[in-house]
Enzyme design. Structure first.
Site, PDB file in Angstrom:
ATOM      1  N   SER A   1       1.139  -4.020   4.940  1.00 18.08           N
ATOM      2  CA  SER A   1       2.546  -4.295   4.678  1.00 18.08           C
ATOM      3  C   SER A   1       2.966  -5.528   5.473  1.00 18.08           C
ATOM      4  O   SER A   1       2.141  -6.393   5.758  1.00 18.08           O
ATOM      5  CB  SER A   1       3.392  -3.069   5.048  1.00 18.08           C
ATOM      6  OG  SER A   1       4.705  -3.219   4.550  1.00 18.08           O
TER       7      SER A   1
ATOM      8  N   HIS B   1      -2.241   1.216   6.389  1.00 24.70           N
ATOM      9  CA  HIS B   1      -2.112   0.533   5.110  1.00 24.70           C
ATOM     10  C   HIS B   1      -1.465  -0.826   5.361  1.00 24.70           C
ATOM     11  O   HIS B   1      -0.938  -1.086   6.444  1.00 24.70           O
ATOM     12  CB  HIS B   1      -1.288   1.362   4.110  1.00 24.70           C
ATOM     13  CG  HIS B   1       0.150   1.476   4.481  1.00 24.70           C
ATOM     14  ND1 HIS B   1       0.598   2.322   5.470  1.00 24.70           N
ATOM     15  CD2 HIS B   1       1.257   0.827   4.023  1.00 24.70           C
ATOM     16  CE1 HIS B   1       1.900   2.209   5.593  1.00 24.70           C
ATOM     17  NE2 HIS B   1       2.333   1.306   4.738  1.00 24.70           N
TER      18      HIS B   1
END
Length: 518
Positions: free
Chosen positions: A229, A227
Site C-alpha cells: 500500500s 500487503h
C-alpha cells in the site's frame, strides 16, 4: 353581496399567497437536490459573512474539478502498466497522471529480491520464500513527489519522511516484506508511521500503524509489510514535549559567467532526508541551478514561529535587487514538508568612469543568517556563498550518471556486523576489512570510537558499490570463513549460484541484475 364577498375572500387569499409560497419552497428543495454540498457550505459561509464576499468560490470549485477529473480506464491501465514494467535495475523519474514519481520495478520468484531507489535511501526487500516456487511476481517501489498525496496534518504534526508506495496495491506474500526509508525526526520515539490502504489514484485515507516509534530507528523507518500500500512517517510529540525535526539548507544558483549582469540564489528548506534533496536537484534542472557546497543542518522547532532568512553581507561590486534583505518562510510550509525555498537576486554595480570594477565583480561572496522568528539571539545558522567566473563548476555537468549504491540485505548485514564486531587477536576483524577498503590507520582509529565500527565499514562497502561476490572474496582472503559461509548460504538461498573466484567477477555476469547482486 357582502356575505358572498366574505365567503370568497379565504379562497382568494389561498390562491394569492399559498401558490407563491409553495413555489418558493419547491424551488429551494430543487436547489438543495442539485447544488453540491461544498457549494452550499460556501454559500452559507458567504451569507454569514465569515469569509470576505469577494472570495471567488465558483471559480475555485471549477479549478478543483478540472484538476481532479476522474481518469479514464485506458489512462489508468497505461499508468499502472508504466509503473509495473521492469526497469532493469534502473531508477526512473516520470510525470504520470499529473504526479511526479520516482520508481523501480522488477520480477521476483521464490528466491526473493531487493529494489532500491537510487540516492533516496528507500528500499524494498522481498525475502526468499515470499513467492511460491514456480511463480513470478512483478513488484514496484515508488517515491511519490506529489505533495497532495501526503496526510492532512494538524499544526502539532510534522511530516518527516517521503510518501512511499509499494505495488501492485494489495499484493500479499507468503513472508513479510521489509520497506525501509529515511526520516528526519530528532526523537525517533516521536516518529509514527502511517498507511493509506488505497491506490495511487484514489483519495488517500491515512491511518496510523502502531504506536509512535514502533518502526523508527535513529534516522530510518523499517516496516514489515503483510500487503502492499502507501506509507509515510509523521512527527507526533507527546503532550507537553517539544516536537523537533532536522532540516537541511541547500543553496542553488546558476553558473557565474563573464558578462552576466544578474545572479540569483535559491535557498531550500528541506527535510533532512536524501529524497528531499533529490527533489530539489530535480526541481533545479530546468533552470540550470546547481547545488553550492554541502547542505547545512538546522534544528527546526515545531512550536516556534516562521523561518527568517536575512542577507547580512554582499561583496563589493554587487548589490541586492530585492526591496528587502529579509525574507520569511511560513512555519507550516516547513513543518508539513512542502520543500519551500526563498531567493535573492543580485546585480553587478555599474562601474564609475575613473574606476575599473572588473576585478571586483568577477567574484561574488554572500553571507546570510537563518533562524526561527524570535530566536535570532539563541540559535542561528550562517550560510556563506562564494562563486567566481573561473570556477570549473560553471561548465555543464557530465551527462553520465553515477552508478547506484548497492545495499546489503538487512538480515545478512546484521549477521556480518555481529561476526566482525569483536576484536580478534589476529586482527582479521572489521579492521582488516577497513584496510582492504583503503582506510589508513588514522581513519581506522577514528572508526574504533564509533558505536558500531563494523556497521560503519559495511556501510562504506555499500557506498563503494561492492557486490556480495566481492565481499565473499574479501572474507576468504581475510580467512574469515564464518563470514564467507554466511554470504555463501545467502547466495545459495537466493540465487542458487556460488560466488565468483575473482574480485569484480560478478560485474561481468550479465545474468544478474543490479538488485540481484544483493
Amino acid at each position: 353581496m357582502c356575505p358572498q364577498e366574505s365567503s370568497f375572500q379565504p379562497s382568494q387569499f389561498l390562491l394569492l399567497v399559498g401558490v407563491p409560497v409553495a413555489s418558493v419552497l419547491l424551488l429551494a428543495q430543487c436547489l438543495r437536490w442539485h447544488c453540491p454540498r461544498r457549494l452550499l457550505g460556501a454559500c452559507w459561509t458567504l451569507n454569514g459573512q465569515e469569509e470576505p464576499v469577494s472570495q471567488p468560490t465558483p471559480q475555485l470549485e471549477n479549478e478543483v474539478s478540472r484538476q481532479h477529473l476522474p481518469a479514464t480506464l485506458p489512462e489508468m491501465v497505461a499508468f499502472y502498466q508504466e509503473l509495473h514494467t521492469p526497469t532493469q535495475g534502473q531508477t526512473m523519474v516520470r510525470q504520470l497522471m499529473h504526479k511526479l514519481l520516482v520508481f523501480s520495478a522488477r520480477e521476483v520468484d521464490h528466491r526473493g529480491g531487493c529494489l532500491m531507489l537510487q540516492d533516496t535511501g528507500i528500499s524494498l526487500l522481498i525475502p526468499p520464500g515470499a513467492v511460491a516456487v514456480g511463480r513470478q511476481e512483478r513488484v514496484s517501489l515508488i517515491l511519490v513527489w506529489d505533495l497532495s498525496d501526503a496526510p492532512s496534518l494538524s499544526q502539532a504534526q510534522g511530516l518527516v519522511s517521503p510518501v512511499v508506495a509499494c505495488g501492485p496495491h494489495g499484493a500479499s506474500f507468503l513472508k513479510p516484506c521489509t520497506l525501509t526509508f529515511k526520516h528526519c525526526a530528532e526523537q525517533p520515539s516521536h516518529a509514527r508511521t502511517y498507511s493509506s490502504n488505497t491506490t495511487l489514484l484514489d483519495a488517500k485515507v491515512w491511518r496510523p500503524l502502531g504506536r509512535p516509534g514502533a518502526h523508527a530507528s535513529r534516522d530510518e523507518c523499517r516496516i514489515h509489510l503483510s500487503h502492499f500500500s502507501l506509507y509515510t512517517c509523521v512527527l507526533e510529540a507527546p503532550v507537553g514535549r517539544e516536537a523537533r525535526k532536522w532540516l537541511q539548507l541547500a543553496v542553488f544558483c546558476s553558473p557565474l559567467v563573464p558578462g552576466q549582469s544578474h545572479l540569483q540564489l535559491r535557498i531550500y528548506f528541506l527535510n533532512n532526508t536524501p529524497c528531499a534533496l533529490q527533489w530539489a536537484l530535480t526541481n533545479e534542472q530546468p533552470h540550470g541551478g546547481r547545488l553550492r557546497g554541502p547542505c547545512q543542518l538546522f534544528d527546526f522547532n515545531g512550536a516556534r514561529g516562521d523561518q527568517c532568512l536575512k542577507l547580512t553581507y554582499i561583496s563589493e561590486g554587487w548589490e541586492n535587487v530585492d526591496d528587502s534583505s529579509c525574507q520569511l518562510v511560513p512555519h507550516l510550509h516547513i513543518w508539513h514538508g512542502k520543500c519551500p525555498f526563498r531567493s535573492f537576486c543580485f546585480r553587478r554595480k555599474a562601474a564609475d568612469e575613473n574606476e575599473d570594477c572588473s576585478a571586483l565583480t568577477n567574484e561574488i561572496i554572500v553571507t546570510m543568517h537563518t533562524f526561527q522568528d524570535g530566536l535570532e539571539t539563541k540559535y542561528m545558522e550562517i550560510l556563506r556563498f562564494q562563486a567566481s567566473e573561473e570556477e570549473s563548476w560553471a561548465a555543464p555537468p557530465p551527462v553520465s550518471q553515477p552508478p547506484p549504491c548497492n545495499r546489503l540485505p538487512p538480515e545478512l548485514f546484521e549477521q556480518l556486523r555481529m561476526l566482525l564486531e569483536p576484536n580478534s587477536i589476529t586482527g582479521n576483524d572489521w579492521r582488516r576489512l577497513a584496510s582492504h577498503l583503503g582506510l589508513c590507520g588514522m581513519k581506522i582509529r577514528f572508526l574504533s570510537c564509533q558505536r558500531s565500527p563494523a556497521a560503519a565499514i559495511l556501510e562504506l562497502f555499500e557506498e563503494q558499490n561492492g557486490s556480495l561476490q566481492e565481499l565473499h572474496y574479501l572474507m576468504t582472503v581475510m580467512e574469515r570463513l564464518d563470514c564467507a559461509s554466511a554470504i555463501q548460504n545467502y547466495l545459495s538461498g537466493t540465487h542458487g549460484g556460488s560466488p565468483g573466484p575473482e574480485r569484480g567477477g560478478a560485474r561481468d555476469n550479465q545474468g544478474l541484475e543490479l538488485d540481484e547482486k544483493l
